[in-house]
Design an enzyme around this catalytic site. Structure first.
Site, PDB file in Angstrom:
ATOM      1  N   ASP A   1       0.437  -1.022   0.197  1.00 28.17           N
ATOM      2  CA  ASP A   1       0.172  -0.035  -0.115  1.00 28.17           C
ATOM      3  C   ASP A   1       0.826   1.026  -0.294  1.00 28.17           C
ATOM      4  OD1 ASP A   1      -1.446  -2.069   0.788  1.00 28.17           O
ATOM      5  OD2 ASP A   1      -2.219  -1.378   2.863  1.00 28.17           O
TER       6      ASP A   1
ATOM      7  N   GLU B   1     -10.324  -2.845   4.470  1.00 32.69           N
ATOM      8  CA  GLU B   1      -8.734  -2.058   4.768  1.00 32.69           C
ATOM      9  C   GLU B   1      -8.997  -0.333   4.508  1.00 32.69           C
ATOM     10  OE1 GLU B   1      -6.299  -6.174   4.987  1.00 32.69           O
ATOM     11  OE2 GLU B   1      -6.482  -5.076   2.789  1.00 32.69           O
TER      12      GLU B   1
HETATM   13  C1  FRU Z   1      -3.590  -3.645   2.889  1.00 30.34           C
HETATM   14  C2  FRU Z   1      -3.412  -3.904   4.182  1.00 30.34           C
HETATM   15  C3  FRU Z   1      -3.490  -3.463   5.127  1.00 30.34           C
HETATM   16  C4  FRU Z   1      -1.869  -3.117   5.632  1.00 30.34           C
HETATM   17  C5  FRU Z   1      -1.558  -3.420   5.620  1.00 30.34           C
HETATM   18  C6  FRU Z   1      -0.044  -4.395   6.301  1.00 30.34           C
HETATM   19  O1  FRU Z   1      -2.896  -3.913   1.432  1.00 30.34           O
HETATM   20  O2  FRU Z   1      -3.719  -5.019   4.642  1.00 30.34           O
HETATM   21  O3  FRU Z   1      -4.695  -3.208   5.524  1.00 30.34           O
HETATM   22  O4  FRU Z   1      -2.049  -2.330   7.043  1.00 30.34           O
HETATM   23  O5  FRU Z   1      -1.851  -4.192   3.946  1.00 30.34           O
HETATM   24  O6  FRU Z   1       0.758  -4.875   5.256  1.00 30.34           O
END
Ligand code: FRU
Length: 541
Positions: free
Chosen positions: A74, A252
């Site tokens: 992300d 998320e």
């Molecule tokens: C989204 C996610 C978030 C988390 C991060 C962990 O892709 O799963 O929810 O904070 O990636 O890398």
């Protein structure tokens, strides 16, 4: 996803993972906590300056953001401060698989060319740095900002989810040197609900109630929980939203922001976007709701049963928008992770894995069936335009002859086109064509859909979920025409239909030399009303 879910995802990986897992990890990983304070790379490119091929590897995007090496997911906390855009990102300093999540960091002056900086926030004491946001604390409400003179000092504050085996909490870190170094707040966490899946805080200043608002997800409960604070350190729960819309996967990376409808500031609505991996049978993973937010509660005006979708492709995830863009810039800009948890870990690596989408301006527009989000590529990308070819009003056949005679082709292209038909069942463009490979960007005139078909985009079979055709609704004009705005890079296509009403983002992995383009129609004739093609420069030139 919690650690277990991540582990499961990783366990389901194909042969690539097995091969990669056998690769020795860097020595820094040897500490008891798995924490490394040593950045893997510093300014610019330092991990292997001698590799002349660095940044020019076969599948390396040439204008999308990628880390120098290792795993990235992300985008986190994009922000503008003192003349620089900052981009942080979920990063594994030690390998090409997900793990040891830290915040990687880069800065840019134009949102196109990025300079890599040392890791901003590292995993420590078994707590990984999960996704989150940053804000400029303009009036030192937190007391973190240092400064001299009469002016109230300002500083950057990062709000991130701390992830350990059974617990996710919200935490702060701050920087008094324009993001170059960060200090974790000693009294972290600032919110602990004793929950294992509570993450991805997005914080913004809500002027109406004069408070900071934090938007988080109770991921496995499919709830967004809002919190309020006046100092970023003490938070009060305000309200919940959800479950609603798609709940087929954990929720998320939420985002919440106001936008004027059709540019009218007296007609402002709030957009609440929520990502979910494999959230819908379709594979779309970025849903949004339109409504009102009064500083405490989000009230949806759009359907809470049938969500709206940001992107009709599988590869635009964890979108998050820039904070604190200059006041003179009235745009709202966001970007996402250009892949999908389904196969993110299986696509071609080496030495990096993961790319971000191009930054997009988001707007709200009124349509007959309601207010909708539209997205457009940011204008800054125009600096990449190189060789230009214009195709005027003519038949598809004549347009293809012109493209051929002018040898218009490329692995990195921007195309704007308005195509129409009288009677064709389908029309559109085929890109990254060659050696039996092609990616089709088309309109199905009966179903009134825009689609991207990547079933033949790569002759190498990547993953069973990879070959697919994705479509979203598109409105044909009375003259049966559709506008396309397309960005093609080494390993992706992003398609903006009808000024961003329908967007489809897809990763593709064609071989080198598959760089042809062709306009087509099926079962009927079509016409090019106008078309412009630019070969795009690499940001590494
Ligand atoms: C989204 C996610 C978030 C988390 C991060 C962990 O892709 O799963 O929810 O904070 O990636 O890398």
């Amino acid at each position: 996803m919690n650690s277990q879910a991540y582990r499961n995802t990783l366990l389901r990986l194909s042969f690539l993972t097995v091969v990669l897992a056998a690769t020795p990890l860097p020595a820094q990983l040897g500490s008891a906590t798995g924490v490394a304070q040593t950045p893997v790379f510093a300014f610019g490119v330092s991990h292997d300056d001698t590799a002349t091929e660095l940044y020019h590897e076969d599948d390396r995007p040439q204008f999308h953001f990628t880390p120098v090496k290792n795993w990235m997911n992300d985008p986190n906390g994009p922000i503008y401060y003192e003349g620089e855009y900052h981009l942080f990102y979920q990063y594994n300093p030690f390998g090409i698989e997900w793990g040891h999540m830290s915040w990687g960091h880069a800065v840019s002056r134009d949102l196109v060319h990025w300079k890599h900086l040392p890791i901003a926030l590292s995993e420590e004491n078994g707590v990984m740095i999960f996704s989150g946001s940053t804000v400029v604390d303009w009036h030192n409400s937190s007391g973190f900002c240092r400064g001299t003179g009469a002016k109230t000092p300002s500083c950057l504050v990062a709000i991130y989810a701390g992830h350990s085996a059974k617990l996710e909490t919200q935490n702060l870190a701050y920087s008094n040197d324009r993001g170059r170094t960060w200090t974790k707040y000693p009294d972290n966490p600032v919110i602990d609900l004793h929950l294992a899946s509570f993450r991805d805080p997005k914080v913004f200043w809500h002027e109406g109630t004069r408070q900071w608002v934090m938007v988080t997800v109770l991921a496995s409960q499919h709830k967004v929980r809002f919190f309020g604070s006046t100092d970023l350190k003490h938070w009060t729960a305000l309200s919940d939203f959800g479950p609603a819309g798609a709940t087929g996967g954990v929720w998320e990376c939420p985002d919440l922001f106001p936008l004027p409808v059709d540019g009218d500031v007296n007609q402002t609505r709030w957009v609440l976007s929520i990502n979910l991996p494999r959230g819908a049978a379709s594979g779309w993973s970025n849903q949004y709701f339109i409504g009102l937010f009064d500083g405490t509660t989000f009230s949806a005006e759009s359907s809470v049963e049938k969500p709206l979708w940001v992107d009709y492709g599988p590869d635009f995830y964890a979108s998050t928008s820039f904070s604190d863009l200059p006041k003179s810039d009235r745009r709202h800009i966001w970007l996402g992770w250009l892949t999908n948890w389904e196969y993110a870990a299986r696509v071609p690596p080496d030495p990096w894995r993961g790319a971000h989408s191009i930054p997009r301006q988001v707007k709200l527009k009124q349509f007959a069936d309601g207010i909708r989000l539209v997205q457009e590529p940011i204008r800054e990308l125009q600096v990449l335009r190189a060789r230009h070819t214009r195709v005027g009003n003519r038949s598809i056949e004549a347009a293809n002859n012109l493209l051929k005679s002018k040898k218009v082709r490329g692995e990195m292209l921007e195309i704007t086109a308005e195509l129409s038909t009288e009677d064709a069942a389908e029309f559109g463009l085929k890109v990254r064509q060659g050696n039996g490979e092609e990616t089709v960007i088309g309109v199905d005139t009966k179903k009134q859909t825009l689609f991207v078909d990547r079933t033949r985009s790569s002759s190498v079979r990547l993953d069973e979920h990879f070959p697919r055709r994705d479509s979203g609704p598109i409105r044909l004009t009375a003259g049966k025409s559709v506008k396309f705005h397309i960005f093609i890079d080494r390993s992706s296509v992003e398609v903006f239909g009808n000024d961003g009403e329908t967007v489809i983002s897809e990763t593709i992995f064609p071989g080198q030399g598959s760089d042809g383009i062709e306009i087509y129609s099926l079962a009927g004739r079509g016409r090019v009303l106008k078309m412009d093609v630019w070969n795009l420069k690499s940001i590494y030139q």
